[in-house]
Write a protein that holds these residues in place. Structure first.
Motif, short mmCIF file in Angstrom:
data_model
loop_
_atom_site.label_atom_id
_atom_site.label_comp_id
_atom_site.label_asym_id
_atom_site.label_seq_id
_atom_site.Cartn_x
_atom_site.Cartn_y
_atom_site.Cartn_z
N ILE A 26 20.88 -6.20 22.18
CA ILE A 26 21.12 -7.64 22.01
C ILE A 26 20.98 -8.04 20.55
O ILE A 26 21.79 -8.80 20.02
CB ILE A 26 20.19 -8.46 22.91
CG1 ILE A 26 20.65 -8.33 24.36
CG2 ILE A 26 20.15 -9.92 22.48
CD1 ILE A 26 19.82 -9.08 25.36
N PHE A 64 24.29 -9.57 19.11
CA PHE A 64 24.30 -11.03 19.15
C PHE A 64 23.29 -11.70 18.22
O PHE A 64 23.40 -12.89 17.95
CB PHE A 64 24.04 -11.51 20.59
CG PHE A 64 25.02 -10.94 21.57
CD1 PHE A 64 26.35 -11.36 21.59
CD2 PHE A 64 24.63 -9.98 22.48
CE1 PHE A 64 27.25 -10.83 22.49
CE2 PHE A 64 25.52 -9.44 23.39
CZ PHE A 64 26.84 -9.87 23.40
N TYR A 115 19.27 -14.45 20.65
CA TYR A 115 19.64 -14.12 22.03
C TYR A 115 18.67 -13.14 22.69
O TYR A 115 18.93 -12.67 23.80
CB TYR A 115 21.06 -13.54 22.08
CG TYR A 115 22.11 -14.59 21.83
CD1 TYR A 115 22.63 -15.33 22.87
CD2 TYR A 115 22.56 -14.85 20.54
CE1 TYR A 115 23.58 -16.31 22.65
CE2 TYR A 115 23.51 -15.81 20.31
CZ TYR A 115 24.02 -16.54 21.36
OH TYR A 115 24.96 -17.50 21.13
#
Length: 120
Positions: free
Chosen positions: A20, A24, A28
């Protein structure tokens, strides 16, 4: 196929945070647990492929479609119960639970039709 599924699941579960973060960004990271649960579901989906594909090849596509429909109905029911209580993690858990149900029913159907099991 199962080895690939196991590898995908293990890497995804153990590395959900870094995945993640890389894809992102830090903001996030709250989705780390949900991603880990979904990666477990991806591993279970490989079991669905292993047991479901032969059914289709054996002209048991109605069986496969019926089990898939059962999984879809179960997924909706699980989501209706789990999302209000657990949010995004509940949605991920609903996916894992419905995929597990589909894998189990397909494995039973496969065993009944073939008399063979891959996991014994």
């Amino acid at each position: 196929m199962l080895l690939i599924g196991i590898a995908v699941a293990v890497i995804g579960i153990t590395q959900a945070g870094p995945i993640i973060r890389i894809l992102f960004g830090e903001s996030y990271l709250g989705g780390t647990r949900a991603l880990a649960i979904l990666m477990a579901a991806a591993g279970i989906y490989h079991v669905v492929i292993v047991y479901g594909s032969p059914l289709v090849a054996w002209d048991r596509d109605k069986t496969f479609a019926g089990v898939s429909a059962l999984g879809a109905v179960a997924n909706v029911a699980f989501n209706l119960y789990l999302i209000p209580r657990y949010g995004i993690e509940g949605a991920a858990a609903a996916t894992l639970m419905s995929q597990s149900l589909v894998a189990l029913v397909l494995a039973v159907a496969f065993f009944r039709l073939s008399g063979v099991t891959f996991l014994a």
